[in-house]
Design a protein around this motif. Structure first.
Motif, mmCIF file in Angstrom:
data_model
loop_
_atom_site.group_PDB
_atom_site.id
_atom_site.type_symbol
_atom_site.label_atom_id
_atom_site.label_comp_id
_atom_site.label_asym_id
_atom_site.label_seq_id
_atom_site.Cartn_x
_atom_site.Cartn_y
_atom_site.Cartn_z
ATOM 1 N N THR A 153 -30.034 -46.447 -19.525
ATOM 2 C CA THR A 153 -29.746 -46.424 -20.872
ATOM 3 C C THR A 153 -29.309 -45.019 -21.163
ATOM 4 O OG1 THR A 153 -32.075 -45.935 -21.493
ATOM 5 C CG2 THR A 153 -31.454 -48.257 -21.606
ATOM 6 N N ASP A 154 -28.765 -44.614 -22.453
ATOM 7 C CA ASP A 154 -28.359 -43.296 -22.550
ATOM 8 C C ASP A 154 -29.478 -42.348 -22.477
ATOM 9 O OD1 ASP A 154 -25.717 -44.176 -23.032
ATOM 10 O OD2 ASP A 154 -26.103 -44.492 -25.042
ATOM 11 N N GLU A 155 -30.600 -42.758 -22.972
ATOM 12 C CA GLU A 155 -31.810 -41.648 -22.840
ATOM 13 C C GLU A 155 -32.455 -41.614 -21.579
ATOM 14 O OE1 GLU A 155 -31.826 -44.144 -25.211
ATOM 15 O OE2 GLU A 155 -30.899 -43.119 -26.764
ATOM 16 N N GLY A 156 -32.289 -42.780 -20.770
ATOM 17 C CA GLY A 156 -32.994 -42.838 -19.583
ATOM 18 C C GLY A 156 -32.033 -43.114 -18.229
ATOM 19 N N LYS A 157 -31.022 -42.484 -18.195
ATOM 20 C CA LYS A 157 -30.158 -42.555 -16.950
ATOM 21 C C LYS A 157 -30.851 -42.245 -15.617
ATOM 22 C CE LYS A 157 -26.073 -42.448 -19.133
ATOM 23 N NZ LYS A 157 -25.286 -43.544 -18.966
ATOM 24 N N ASP A 158 -30.280 -43.182 -14.749
ATOM 25 C CA ASP A 158 -30.745 -42.975 -13.424
ATOM 26 C C ASP A 158 -30.542 -41.481 -12.849
ATOM 27 O OD1 ASP A 158 -31.175 -45.719 -13.259
ATOM 28 O OD2 ASP A 158 -29.792 -46.024 -11.841
ATOM 29 N N GLN A 159 -31.437 -40.861 -12.083
ATOM 30 C CA GLN A 159 -31.681 -39.456 -11.879
ATOM 31 C C GLN A 159 -31.588 -39.381 -10.162
ATOM 32 O OE1 GLN A 159 -30.936 -36.954 -13.844
ATOM 33 N NE2 GLN A 159 -30.925 -38.589 -15.310
ATOM 34 N N LEU A 160 -30.995 -38.189 -9.379
ATOM 35 C CA LEU A 160 -31.141 -38.069 -8.203
ATOM 36 C C LEU A 160 -31.585 -36.733 -7.987
ATOM 37 C CD1 LEU A 160 -27.862 -39.859 -6.899
ATOM 38 C CD2 LEU A 160 -29.931 -40.548 -6.765
ATOM 39 N N LEU A 161 -32.457 -36.512 -6.964
ATOM 40 C CA LEU A 161 -33.034 -35.156 -6.368
ATOM 41 C C LEU A 161 -32.452 -35.103 -4.951
ATOM 42 C CD1 LEU A 161 -36.614 -35.393 -8.123
ATOM 43 C CD2 LEU A 161 -34.589 -34.267 -8.981
ATOM 44 N N LEU A 162 -31.387 -34.149 -4.910
ATOM 45 C CA LEU A 162 -30.849 -34.335 -3.514
ATOM 46 C C LEU A 162 -31.804 -33.641 -2.339
ATOM 47 C CD1 LEU A 162 -27.193 -33.514 -4.808
ATOM 48 C CD2 LEU A 162 -28.056 -35.650 -4.073
ATOM 49 N N ASN A 163 -31.578 -34.142 -1.329
ATOM 50 C CA ASN A 163 -32.141 -33.842 -0.112
ATOM 51 C C ASN A 163 -32.451 -32.440 0.245
ATOM 52 O OD1 ASN A 163 -33.341 -33.700 2.398
ATOM 53 N ND2 ASN A 163 -31.574 -34.587 3.612
ATOM 54 N N ARG A 164 -31.422 -31.703 0.137
ATOM 55 C CA ARG A 164 -31.341 -30.021 0.618
ATOM 56 C C ARG A 164 -31.591 -29.272 -0.442
ATOM 57 N NH1 ARG A 164 -32.666 -30.553 5.934
ATOM 58 N NH2 ARG A 164 -31.213 -32.169 6.698
ATOM 59 N N TRP A 165 -31.986 -29.609 -1.647
ATOM 60 C CA TRP A 165 -32.534 -28.710 -2.838
ATOM 61 C C TRP A 165 -33.711 -27.807 -2.453
ATOM 62 C CZ3 TRP A 165 -31.761 -32.000 -7.840
ATOM 63 C CH2 TRP A 165 -30.320 -32.246 -8.270
ATOM 64 N N ASP A 166 -33.795 -26.741 -2.720
ATOM 65 C CA ASP A 166 -34.947 -26.082 -2.553
ATOM 66 C C ASP A 166 -35.922 -26.493 -3.882
ATOM 67 O OD1 ASP A 166 -33.477 -24.256 -4.124
ATOM 68 O OD2 ASP A 166 -33.303 -23.060 -2.331
ATOM 69 N N GLN A 167 -37.232 -26.131 -3.386
ATOM 70 C CA GLN A 167 -38.237 -26.408 -4.455
ATOM 71 C C GLN A 167 -37.940 -25.956 -5.954
ATOM 72 O OE1 GLN A 167 -41.204 -28.231 -4.256
ATOM 73 N NE2 GLN A 167 -40.231 -29.148 -2.263
ATOM 74 N N SER A 168 -37.547 -25.001 -6.032
ATOM 75 C CA SER A 168 -37.127 -24.154 -7.465
ATOM 76 C C SER A 168 -36.180 -25.038 -8.172
ATOM 77 C CB SER A 168 -36.730 -22.842 -7.154
ATOM 78 O OG SER A 168 -35.620 -22.635 -6.253
ATOM 79 N N LYS A 169 -34.905 -25.482 -7.396
ATOM 80 C CA LYS A 169 -34.161 -26.419 -7.954
ATOM 81 C C LYS A 169 -34.626 -27.796 -8.481
ATOM 82 C CE LYS A 169 -29.336 -27.782 -7.860
ATOM 83 N NZ LYS A 169 -28.027 -27.416 -7.354
ATOM 84 N N VAL A 170 -35.494 -28.359 -7.477
ATOM 85 C CA VAL A 170 -36.144 -29.741 -7.927
ATOM 86 C C VAL A 170 -36.805 -29.437 -9.093
ATOM 87 C CG1 VAL A 170 -37.823 -31.446 -6.906
ATOM 88 C CG2 VAL A 170 -36.073 -30.591 -5.616
ATOM 89 N N ARG A 171 -37.718 -28.275 -9.202
ATOM 90 C CA ARG A 171 -38.504 -28.080 -10.284
ATOM 91 C C ARG A 171 -37.875 -28.148 -11.531
ATOM 92 N NH1 ARG A 171 -42.317 -24.398 -6.784
ATOM 93 N NH2 ARG A 171 -43.829 -26.052 -5.853
ATOM 94 N N GLU A 172 -36.681 -27.183 -11.356
ATOM 95 C CA GLU A 172 -35.804 -27.113 -12.802
ATOM 96 C C GLU A 172 -35.364 -28.481 -13.045
ATOM 97 O OE1 GLU A 172 -31.661 -24.889 -13.484
ATOM 98 O OE2 GLU A 172 -32.801 -24.172 -11.920
ATOM 99 N N LYS A 173 -34.916 -29.124 -12.226
ATOM 100 C CA LYS A 173 -34.269 -30.413 -12.620
ATOM 101 C C LYS A 173 -35.468 -31.364 -13.277
ATOM 102 C CE LYS A 173 -31.407 -34.096 -12.554
ATOM 103 N NZ LYS A 173 -30.364 -34.333 -13.489
ATOM 104 N N LEU A 174 -36.831 -31.406 -12.626
ATOM 105 C CA LEU A 174 -37.831 -31.903 -13.317
ATOM 106 C C LEU A 174 -38.108 -31.525 -14.459
ATOM 107 C CD1 LEU A 174 -39.999 -32.778 -10.020
ATOM 108 C CD2 LEU A 174 -38.469 -34.465 -11.350
ATOM 109 N N ARG A 175 -38.184 -30.417 -14.768
ATOM 110 C CA ARG A 175 -38.518 -29.575 -16.256
ATOM 111 C C ARG A 175 -37.286 -29.980 -17.105
ATOM 112 N NH1 ARG A 175 -42.893 -27.710 -18.527
ATOM 113 N NH2 ARG A 175 -43.262 -26.691 -16.572
ATOM 114 N N ASP A 176 -36.306 -30.016 -16.674
ATOM 115 C CA ASP A 176 -35.116 -30.431 -17.729
ATOM 116 C C ASP A 176 -35.315 -32.085 -18.081
ATOM 117 O OD1 ASP A 176 -34.019 -27.946 -17.580
ATOM 118 O OD2 ASP A 176 -32.381 -28.562 -16.138
ATOM 119 N N LEU A 177 -35.636 -32.905 -17.132
ATOM 120 C CA LEU A 177 -35.980 -34.191 -17.460
ATOM 121 C C LEU A 177 -37.144 -34.420 -18.504
ATOM 122 C CD1 LEU A 177 -35.707 -35.932 -13.989
ATOM 123 C CD2 LEU A 177 -34.032 -36.018 -16.212
#
Length: 186
Positions: A94-118
């Protein structure tokens, strides 16, 4: 903690986990024996809030403000595995709950940033009824591909049911052609 960015592994471990000497990072690894393929997918089933249907409006006005979540996807009992794997297209992506991807070679800081944004965008909200986290790994030691599904089922009583289901298969299950014959006749 080995999961943090910039951790240097001892040289004895570098060959085993498949990194170049001095590189020191282990992005894309899971439990040391598995390589994560592509990344992690986050999906959810989400229902729209509706006006509450209570019998006594005075009680509702005194104790509750806002909308209510309908019981369309209320998971009161522990779901069967077949129900876990089915995602209703009506309630997903849905508009508020779009599927999300956390890509394989992201470092931890980028994953944490994406999760914080979500988290800040309330991707997981009171409207969420089911969350599916999926990741695929390859184990070169066993020539095995595993898709791991982690399900969370939420009901309006506040309970969360959890199911973790790995599904694996060997890429090359037979060493010799004769093995196929034995399997056919089995």
């Amino acid at each position: 903690c080995p999961e943090q960015d910039g951790v240097t592994w001892p040289s004895s471990a570098e060959k085993f986990i498949g990194i170049q000497p001095g590189e020191g990072t282990v992005q894309g690894k899971y439990l040391l024996f598995h390589d994560i393929v592509a990344g992690v997918r986050l999906r959810q089933e989400r229902v729209d809030a509706v006006d509450c249907s209570v019998k006594d409006e005075d009680v509702e006005q005194a104790m509750h403000r806002g909308k209510c979540v309908p019981s369309a996807l209320d998971y009161w009992l522990i779901p069967e595995l077949t129900q876990a794997f089915k995602m209703s297209t009506t309630y997903t992506n849905t508009d508020e709950g779009k599927d999300q991807l956390l890509l394989n070679r992201w470092d931890q800081s980028k994953v944490r940033e994406k999760l914080r944004d979500l988290e800040n965008a309330m991707w997981f909200s009171p409207s969420t009824a089911k969350v599916e986290i999926t990741f695929v790994t390859y184990n070169a030691h066993q020539d095995l591909v595993t898709s791991t599904y982690v399900f969370f089922f939420l009901n309006t009583g506040g309970h969360i049911h959890k199911i973790v289901e790995p599904v694996s298969f060997f890429l090359h299950p037979y060493d010799q052609a004769i093995d196929y014959i034995f399997d056919i006749f089995w």
